[in-house]
Scaffold this motif. Structure first.
Motif, PDB file in Angstrom:
ATOM      1  N   GLN A  14      78.210  73.190  23.475  1.00 39.69           N
ATOM      2  CA  GLN A  14      78.960  72.192  24.257  1.00 39.69           C
ATOM      3  C   GLN A  14      79.710  71.196  23.388  1.00 39.69           C
ATOM      4  OE1 GLN A  14      75.763  72.318  23.995  1.00 39.69           O
ATOM      5  NE2 GLN A  14      74.723  70.400  24.343  1.00 39.69           N
TER       6      GLN A  14
ATOM      7  N   ALA B 110      82.983  72.736  22.572  1.00 45.35           N
ATOM      8  CA  ALA B 110      83.865  72.690  23.745  1.00 45.35           C
ATOM      9  C   ALA B 110      84.400  71.275  23.969  1.00 45.35           C
ATOM     10  CB  ALA B 110      83.105  73.171  24.980  1.00 45.35           C
ATOM     11  N   LEU B 111      83.516  70.281  23.894  1.00 51.49           N
ATOM     12  CA  LEU B 111      83.944  68.895  24.145  1.00 51.49           C
ATOM     13  C   LEU B 111      85.009  68.476  23.144  1.00 51.49           C
ATOM     14  CD1 LEU B 111      80.509  67.178  24.893  1.00 51.49           C
ATOM     15  CD2 LEU B 111      82.389  67.505  26.498  1.00 51.49           C
ATOM     16  N   SER B 112      84.881  68.949  21.891  1.00 51.83           N
ATOM     17  CA  SER B 112      85.788  68.452  20.858  1.00 51.83           C
ATOM     18  C   SER B 112      87.111  69.209  20.793  1.00 51.83           C
ATOM     19  CB  SER B 112      85.100  68.499  19.491  1.00 51.83           C
ATOM     20  OG  SER B 112      84.752  69.827  19.175  1.00 51.83           O
TER      21      SER B 112
ATOM     22  N   THR C 159      88.216  68.602  32.695  1.00 53.44           N
ATOM     23  CA  THR C 159      88.402  68.193  31.300  1.00 53.44           C
ATOM     24  C   THR C 159      87.017  67.927  30.712  1.00 53.44           C
ATOM     25  OG1 THR C 159      88.478  65.866  31.873  1.00 53.44           O
ATOM     26  CG2 THR C 159      90.589  67.041  31.875  1.00 53.44           C
ATOM     27  N   PRO C 160      86.919  67.861  29.372  1.00 47.82           N
ATOM     28  CA  PRO C 160      85.618  67.542  28.781  1.00 47.82           C
ATOM     29  C   PRO C 160      85.010  66.266  29.366  1.00 47.82           C
ATOM     30  CG  PRO C 160      87.086  68.306  27.073  1.00 47.82           C
ATOM     31  CD  PRO C 160      87.916  68.208  28.329  1.00 47.82           C
TER      32      PRO C 160
ATOM     33  N   TYR D 110      81.487  65.984  31.444  1.00 47.40           N
ATOM     34  CA  TYR D 110      80.396  65.221  30.843  1.00 47.40           C
ATOM     35  C   TYR D 110      80.028  64.019  31.725  1.00 47.40           C
ATOM     36  CZ  TYR D 110      77.452  63.040  27.353  1.00 47.40           C
ATOM     37  OH  TYR D 110      76.368  62.506  26.700  1.00 47.40           O
TER      38      TYR D 110
ATOM     39  N   ARG E 261      90.681  71.797  28.831  1.00 50.63           N
ATOM     40  CA  ARG E 261      89.869  71.904  30.057  1.00 50.63           C
ATOM     41  C   ARG E 261      88.844  72.997  29.837  1.00 50.63           C
ATOM     42  NH1 ARG E 261      91.623  73.318  35.233  1.00 50.63           N
ATOM     43  NH2 ARG E 261      93.046  74.786  34.232  1.00 50.63           N
TER      44      ARG E 261
ATOM     45  N   MET F 128      75.737  70.082  29.636  1.00 51.67           N
ATOM     46  CA  MET F 128      76.700  69.323  28.829  1.00 51.67           C
ATOM     47  C   MET F 128      76.035  68.358  27.862  1.00 51.67           C
ATOM     48  SD  MET F 128      79.498  70.556  29.764  1.00 51.67           S
ATOM     49  CE  MET F 128      80.494  69.516  28.737  1.00 51.67           C
TER      50      MET F 128
END
Ligand code: ATP
Length: 358
Positions: free
Chosen positions: A194, A197-199, A217-218, A222, A203, A234
């Motif tokens: 995750q 993915a977040l960084s 979106t991240p 989250y 989307r 997440m």
């Protein structure tokens, strides 16, 4: 740049449902992540986009073209996999040139395009090196150059960083994002990490057992997960059972075993009396009395000092709260009794689920 539309895709492998009515719209130029636990169908979806797996039902559109039954070589997707399979005995340039030689591109054009591809991944001047003379991160860049050089309609990445150590992974995250945006590529990226993915993602979609649970979106996923599973996938969270006592405007008062929390909520789904679950991230708590409500008092039973943060387990009645403090001033809190508070914006109301997320 093309958009990708996935319509009602389903795929079963003798008894296992790998994809279950998957629907996604990926905008042109977007870096879109497929995220989910092992076996949720991420690779199957990617392989269906590349044309290696034929779906039982549904359609894949590249732009407005239906490519569902098109063979892989006609789709012209660029691919980068976990095991990026470079040829160790060939030079960097020959590795990158391979896809162009296969397509019988004239020699002079190959030389020019390989040069451009190596420049885009910041490996200009490394063309004559052998693969084994490169670092892991540089090899990853060669694999990316090889995928980019064919000017793919879209880029498909399956866990491309999982063979790298932590530091290189962090470095390559930024690189992949920069390169995809610079090449104006639509990219679909599979991971179960995750943080990755977040960084990197513009989307993303969270999958579970072949189904898309949520897209966004991240920050949306989250901060505003729609289920306990997504919230837990997440990142870490405290889940508290609660009942909505009252609603007024965009506020709800939720009674929990730790007291009543005021929550910001604009979702019309839950009337007063509804049984819900509250999700509060560890870093949302502020330590010390704040005099603004949403306060709990408890006892620190465990604390870990990590320099930039400190992690606490705080017992409040029967509940063990996880709290993360940013920039902790006390290397170790001497007094175990503590008050923590949370802002109404940082409490998320979720539907009550019968079992905890797995
Ligand atoms: P991982 O993160 O472990 O790579 P994943 O999310 O990519 O997992 P898939 O590889 O798409 O998951 O697999 C989804 C499901 O379909 C799994 O239950 C898997 O065992 C099954 N599956 C995938 N490919 C095949 C196949 N060729 N034959 C039989 N079952 C398959």
């Amino acid at each position: 740049m093309i958009s990708i539309t996935i319509e009602h895709l389903s795929k079963r492998f003798d008894g296992t449902t790998a994809l279950d009515d998957v629907q996604l719209e990926i905008a042109a130029g977007e870096i879109f992540f497929l995220l989910g636990p092992s076996g949720c169908g991420k690779t199957t979806l990617l392989r269906t986009l590349a044309g290696f797996t034929e779906p039982d039902a549904g359609r894949v559109l590249f732009g407005t073209a239906d490519v569902t039954r098109q063979p892989p070589h006609l789709r012209n997707t660029g691919m980068m996999f976990q095991n990026y399979a470079l040829w160790p005995h060939l030079s960097v340039a020959r590795n990158v040139a391979f896809g162009l030689e296969e397509r019988r591109v004239p020699r002079a054009e190959i030389t020019r395009r390989v040069g451009e591809a190596l420049e885009s991944v910041q490996l200009s001047g490394h063309g004559e090196r052998r693969i084994h003379q490169l670092s892991g991160g540089q090899q990853q860049r060669v694999a990316l150059a090889r995928a980019l050089v064919i000017r793919p309609t879209c880029l498909l990445l399956d866990e491309p960083l999982s063979n790298l150590d932590t530091k290189l992974r962090a470095e390559m995250r930024g690189e992949i994002r920069r390169i995809c945006h610079a090449a104006r590529l639509t990219a679909i990226y599979v991971t179960h990490d995750q943080k990755e993915a977040l960084s990197i993602a513009d989307r993303m979609a969270i999958l579970r057992a072949g189904r898309v649970l949520q897209t966004g979106t991240p920050a949306e996923l989250y901060r505003r997960p729609a289920s306990q599973f997504v919230a837990g996938f997440m990142g870490e969270s405290n889940f508290l059972p609660g009942r909505i006592h009252q609603r007024e405007g965009d506020r709800a008062w939720v009674v929990t075993p730790l007291g009543t929390f005021v929550v910001r909520m604009d979702d019309p789904r839950w009337p007063a009396g509804a049984e819900v679950t509250l999700s509060i991230r560890p870093e949302s708590w502020r330590l010390g009395p704040a005099g603004r409500g949403n306060e709990v008092a408890g006892r620190i039973v465990e604390q870990v000092y990590l320099g930039d943060t400190a992690e606490y387990s705080i017992r409040v009645g029967e509940t063990l709260l996880r709290v993360v403090e940013l920039n902790p001033r006390d290397t170790r809190r001497a007094l175990p009794e503590i008050t923590a508070s949370v802002a109404p914006e940082d409490v998320v109301i979720l539907p009550r689920e019968l079992s905890a997320p797995s």
